[in-house]
Design a protein around this motif. Structure first.
Motif, mmCIF file in Angstrom:
data_model
loop_
_atom_site.group_PDB
_atom_site.id
_atom_site.type_symbol
_atom_site.label_atom_id
_atom_site.label_comp_id
_atom_site.label_asym_id
_atom_site.label_seq_id
_atom_site.Cartn_x
_atom_site.Cartn_y
_atom_site.Cartn_z
ATOM 1 N N THR A 95 -29.953 46.586 -57.377
ATOM 2 C CA THR A 95 -28.497 46.696 -57.285
ATOM 3 C C THR A 95 -27.811 46.513 -58.642
ATOM 4 O O THR A 95 -26.607 46.298 -58.706
ATOM 5 C CB THR A 95 -27.931 45.666 -56.285
ATOM 6 N N GLU A 96 -28.596 46.615 -59.729
ATOM 7 C CA GLU A 96 -28.017 46.426 -61.061
ATOM 8 C C GLU A 96 -28.323 47.622 -61.956
ATOM 9 O O GLU A 96 -29.356 48.259 -61.831
ATOM 10 C CB GLU A 96 -28.575 45.150 -61.708
ATOM 11 N N ARG A 97 -27.397 47.927 -62.867
ATOM 12 C CA ARG A 97 -27.542 49.025 -63.830
ATOM 13 C C ARG A 97 -27.942 50.323 -63.123
ATOM 14 O O ARG A 97 -28.970 50.923 -63.427
ATOM 15 C CB ARG A 97 -28.551 48.666 -64.926
ATOM 16 N N LEU A 98 -27.120 50.733 -62.194
ATOM 17 C CA LEU A 98 -27.424 51.895 -61.362
ATOM 18 C C LEU A 98 -26.823 53.174 -61.936
ATOM 19 O O LEU A 98 -25.718 53.174 -62.485
ATOM 20 C CB LEU A 98 -26.904 51.675 -59.943
ATOM 21 N N THR A 99 -27.567 54.263 -61.777
ATOM 22 C CA THR A 99 -27.134 55.600 -62.192
ATOM 23 C C THR A 99 -27.050 56.484 -60.953
ATOM 24 O O THR A 99 -27.953 56.435 -60.103
ATOM 25 C CB THR A 99 -28.141 56.218 -63.178
#
Length: 246
Positions: A69-73
């Motif tokens: 759920t972090e640094r999503l593209t």
């Protein structure tokens, strides 16, 4: 109508291009697969991925530190394969991106079924990878009919632009009420239609682009596809397969 496509092995992280809209719909299942991968040794992972040391080291590092759920593209911008290059989503208008979000679905061994703007992290897990765990002997068995049922709940008309490896997640569960049309892109050599891997990937990307730019709403409109010198061949086609010859 929905288009289905395969993911790509090569992925990137780009948190600046556009924000993702939603988290993937099968995140609990993805977490389960991640835990299975995190419990494997480097040699086991390399064997699973069937790759060289450089790729194995990169992806092992990703797995060890992966936060879902972090640094999503957005998925459509994270995949970098040939099909995605020819789709060229980076130059779509807002209207075209909205069409893509509604009509395109990406099949993934790791995430299940993705919408274009679902937020993802780079991973390596092909659908045919021989991954087994509690209650499943393969990723096909892990996902079962869930992906097909989710797709059928959205539409009864599917344009298949995915490889056989990925469309196998859907085809065993087809119902009579569902129209499923596979697009074939090839060259006529003698009396046989010959498909060439790289060319097929390019054409699939071009078809997604064509449908998006023209806001295609019916199967009949697909037959007008004429990019890369492909033309619809009525004689070789049937209600389940649209054949385009270059």
């Amino acid at each position: 109508m929905r288009m289905i496509i395969s993911p790509a092995k090569k992925m990137n992280t780009d948190t600046d291009i556009l924000d993702y809209r939603k988290l993937p719909g099968w995140l609990a299942e993805t977490e389960q697969l991640l835990q299975q991968l995190q419990g494997m040794s480097y040699d086991e992972l390399k064997s699973l991925w069937k790759c060289n040391d450089a790729i194995a080291q990169l992806n092992e590092e990703r797995i060890r530190h992966m936060q879902l759920t972090e640094r999503l593209t957005p998925a459509i911008y994270s995949y970098e394969g040939i099909q995605y290059q020819y789709m060229a989503p980076g130059v779509f208008s807002k209207q075209e991106l909205d069409y893509l979000e509604q009509h395109l679905r990406i099949l993934s061994g790791f995430y299940g079924l993705l919408r274009p703007f679902d937020g993802v992290v780079p991973y390596r897990l092909e659908m045919q990878a021989k991954l087994a765990g509690p209650g499943f002997r393969s990723l096909y068995e892990f996902w079962g009919r869930r992906l097909a049922d989710a797709l059928f709940s959205e539409t009864n008309c599917i344009v298949n632009l995915a490889s056989k490896e990925y469309s196998k997640c859907i085809t065993p569960y087809l119902e009579e009420s569902t129209r499923f049309v596979t697009c074939v892109f090839g060259q006529l050599i003698g009396d046989k239609v010959v498909e060439k891997g790289t060319l097929v990937k390019m054409a699939r990307g071009e078809m997604v682009r064509y449908m998006t730019e023209h806001q295609v709403a019916s199967l009949e409109e697909i037959k007008h596809f004429d990019r890369m010198e492909f033309k619809y061949n009525k004689t070789l086609s049937d209600e389940h397969t649209y054949v385009f010859i270059q």
